[in-house]
Write an enzyme that holds these catalytic residues in place. Structure first.
Site, PDB file in Angstrom:
ATOM      1  N   ASN A 146       0.872  -1.180   0.000  1.00 23.25           N
ATOM      2  CA  ASN A 146       0.000   0.000   0.000  1.00 23.25           C
ATOM      3  C   ASN A 146       0.910   1.231   0.000  1.00 23.25           C
ATOM      4  O   ASN A 146       1.517   1.555   1.017  1.00 23.25           O
ATOM      5  CB  ASN A 146      -0.890  -0.030   1.251  1.00 23.25           C
ATOM      6  CG  ASN A 146      -1.773   1.198   1.358  1.00 23.25           C
ATOM      7  OD1 ASN A 146      -1.810   2.036   0.449  1.00 23.25           O
ATOM      8  ND2 ASN A 146      -2.482   1.316   2.465  1.00 23.25           N
ATOM      9  N   TRP A 147       0.985   1.880  -1.153  1.00 26.48           N
ATOM     10  CA  TRP A 147       1.923   3.007  -1.279  1.00 26.48           C
ATOM     11  C   TRP A 147       1.362   4.295  -0.679  1.00 26.48           C
ATOM     12  O   TRP A 147       2.049   5.311  -0.632  1.00 26.48           O
ATOM     13  CB  TRP A 147       2.304   3.211  -2.761  1.00 26.48           C
ATOM     14  CG  TRP A 147       3.034   2.045  -3.364  1.00 26.48           C
ATOM     15  CD1 TRP A 147       3.423   0.893  -2.723  1.00 26.48           C
ATOM     16  CD2 TRP A 147       3.481   1.905  -4.722  1.00 26.48           C
ATOM     17  NE1 TRP A 147       4.070   0.044  -3.598  1.00 26.48           N
ATOM     18  CE2 TRP A 147       4.110   0.643  -4.842  1.00 26.48           C
ATOM     19  CE3 TRP A 147       3.394   2.710  -5.862  1.00 26.48           C
ATOM     20  CZ2 TRP A 147       4.667   0.175  -6.037  1.00 26.48           C
ATOM     21  CZ3 TRP A 147       3.946   2.248  -7.059  1.00 26.48           C
ATOM     22  CH2 TRP A 147       4.578   1.001  -7.143  1.00 26.48           C
ATOM     23  N   LYS A 148       0.105   4.261  -0.267  1.00 26.17           N
ATOM     24  CA  LYS A 148      -0.541   5.428   0.372  1.00 26.17           C
ATOM     25  C   LYS A 148      -0.317   6.694  -0.472  1.00 26.17           C
ATOM     26  O   LYS A 148      -0.218   6.596  -1.690  1.00 26.17           O
ATOM     27  CB  LYS A 148      -0.049   5.578   1.817  1.00 26.17           C
ATOM     28  CG  LYS A 148      -0.235   4.277   2.619  1.00 26.17           C
ATOM     29  CD  LYS A 148      -0.036   4.450   4.095  1.00 26.17           C
ATOM     30  CE  LYS A 148      -0.237   3.115   4.799  1.00 26.17           C
ATOM     31  NZ  LYS A 148      -0.083   3.189   6.247  1.00 26.17           N
ATOM     32  N   GLY A 161       3.016  -1.229   4.307  1.00 28.41           N
ATOM     33  CA  GLY A 161       3.055   0.204   4.026  1.00 28.41           C
ATOM     34  C   GLY A 161       4.481   0.646   3.738  1.00 28.41           C
ATOM     35  O   GLY A 161       5.002   0.462   2.638  1.00 28.41           O
ATOM     36  N   GLY A 162       5.131   1.199   4.747  1.00 32.47           N
ATOM     37  CA  GLY A 162       6.475   1.781   4.592  1.00 32.47           C
ATOM     38  C   GLY A 162       7.470   0.901   3.845  1.00 32.47           C
ATOM     39  O   GLY A 162       8.175   1.381   2.943  1.00 32.47           O
ATOM     40  N   GLU A 221      -6.856   4.691   8.029  1.00 34.38           N
ATOM     41  CA  GLU A 221      -6.611   6.111   7.721  1.00 34.38           C
ATOM     42  C   GLU A 221      -7.843   6.734   7.058  1.00 34.38           C
ATOM     43  O   GLU A 221      -8.141   7.899   7.266  1.00 34.38           O
ATOM     44  CB  GLU A 221      -5.353   6.245   6.848  1.00 34.38           C
ATOM     45  CG  GLU A 221      -4.102   5.959   7.674  1.00 34.38           C
ATOM     46  CD  GLU A 221      -2.943   5.334   6.907  1.00 34.38           C
ATOM     47  OE1 GLU A 221      -2.936   5.365   5.672  1.00 34.38           O
ATOM     48  OE2 GLU A 221      -2.041   4.785   7.584  1.00 34.38           O
ATOM     49  N   SER A 233       3.620  -2.358  10.301  1.00 35.54           N
ATOM     50  CA  SER A 233       5.077  -2.443  10.478  1.00 35.54           C
ATOM     51  C   SER A 233       5.673  -3.787  10.043  1.00 35.54           C
ATOM     52  O   SER A 233       6.585  -4.315  10.685  1.00 35.54           O
ATOM     53  CB  SER A 233       5.470  -2.113  11.926  1.00 35.54           C
ATOM     54  OG  SER A 233       5.075  -0.784  12.236  1.00 35.54           O
TER      55      SER A 233
HETATM   56  P1  13P Z   1       3.170   0.206   7.711  1.00 33.34           P
HETATM   57  O1  13P Z   1       3.663  -1.062   7.087  1.00 33.34           O
HETATM   58  O2  13P Z   1       3.927   1.422   7.273  1.00 33.34           O
HETATM   59  O3  13P Z   1       3.044   0.077   9.201  1.00 33.34           O
HETATM   60  O4  13P Z   1       1.673   0.445   7.152  1.00 33.34           O
HETATM   61  C1  13P Z   1       0.751  -0.583   7.215  1.00 33.34           C
HETATM   62  C2  13P Z   1      -0.443  -0.184   6.465  1.00 33.34           C
HETATM   63  O5  13P Z   1      -1.191   0.691   6.875  1.00 33.34           O
HETATM   64  C3  13P Z   1      -0.708  -0.875   5.194  1.00 33.34           C
HETATM   65  O6  13P Z   1      -1.991  -0.622   4.732  1.00 33.34           O
END
Ligand code: 13P
Length: 264
Positions: A10-12, A243-244, A106, A222
């Protein structure tokens, strides 16, 4: 029952088109050495403006699967109309998506998305022939108050309400404890597995045993190359929503590689 793992990035709200393309190329060059049956189901979810900078990658071994699938990070449930700033399922499909993430914490937290809206989105996605990745998860306060299971069961029952067992079976759920997102505090994998088993029981209750056995339930929060093997060794964790660590080809590819060490 063996469920094919999913590793989804998920590149947000990150990466310009050129950066998205570069990251995509980095993942593509990693998956080229494998066939789709060897790989987990790899999904990337760029921001809308970069959907056309990436594309799904077909496998050439004759399996009919993709080596990379594309997901949108959200959608509206209506087909078209006066909904400024929104995109429809058909638009996501037109831009090459096979999956759509919905109900991310989010979106729930900053954009006031409700369980009812998420249910409408899930139905629209399935009706459009795409696969929803339905997110759920508790806040730290809810965990400390001992209401994690109750809260998540409510989210899942609402999200799946009125959806046929067949469609539930195809869907994907991502359990993402909010306190673990972007904090570096990964949820202990046995605890994540316990919650995911509980989610599977809720799915069984609403859609039957076959749907509960088939639905893929991911962990998110994470996830790193160093955590994925232990997570994937758990009985009920079917993959990760990252995510990250999905924003760099090296770490995302390492997560895919480490997933293959455990089970594909
Ligand atoms: P992180 O891996 O940065 O904690 O984010 C998780 C996330 O929200 C994936 O949708």
């Amino acid at each position: 029952m063996s469920r094919k793992p999913i590793i989804a990035g998920n590149w947000k709200m990150n990466l310009l088109q050129s950066e998205a393309k570069e990251l995509f190329e980095g993942i593509k060059s990693f998956v080229k050495d494998y066939t789709a049956p060897q790989l987990p189901t790899v999904v990337i979810a760029p921001t809308y403006t970069s959907l056309c900078a990436v594309e799904s990658v077909k496998c050439d071994c004759g399996c009919g699967k993709n080596k990379i699938y594309v997901a949108a990070q959200n959608c509206h449930w209506e087909k078209s109309g006066a909904y400024t700033g929104e995109i429809s399922v058909e638009m996501a499909k037109d831009a090459g998506c096979d999956y759509i993430i919905i109900g991310h914490s989010e979106r729930r937290q900053y954009f006031s998305e409700t369980d009812e809206m998420i249910n409408k989105k899930a139905k629209a996605i399935l009706a459009g022939g795409l696969i929803p990745i339905i997110c759920c998860g508790e806040t730290l306060e809810q965990r400390e108050a001992g209401i994690t299971d109750e809260h998540i069961a409510t989210q899942i029952r609402a999200a799946l309400s009125g959806i046929s067992s067949e469609d539930v079976a195809k869907s994907v759920i991502a359990y993402e404890p909010i306190w673990a997102i972007g904090t570096g505090k990964t949820c202990d994998s046995t605890e994540a597995n316990r919650v995911i088993k509980m989610i599977r029981n809720v799915v069984k209750e609403v859609a039957g045993v076959q749907a509960a056995d088939s639905i893929r339930i991911l962990y998110g929060g994470s996830v790193k190359p160093s955590t994925i093997e232990e997570q994937m060794s758990q009985s009920d964790i079917d993959g990760a929503l990252v995510g990250g660590a999905s924003l760099k080809a090296d770490s995302f590819n390492e997560i895919i590689a480490n997933t293959m060490k455990v089970s594909v």
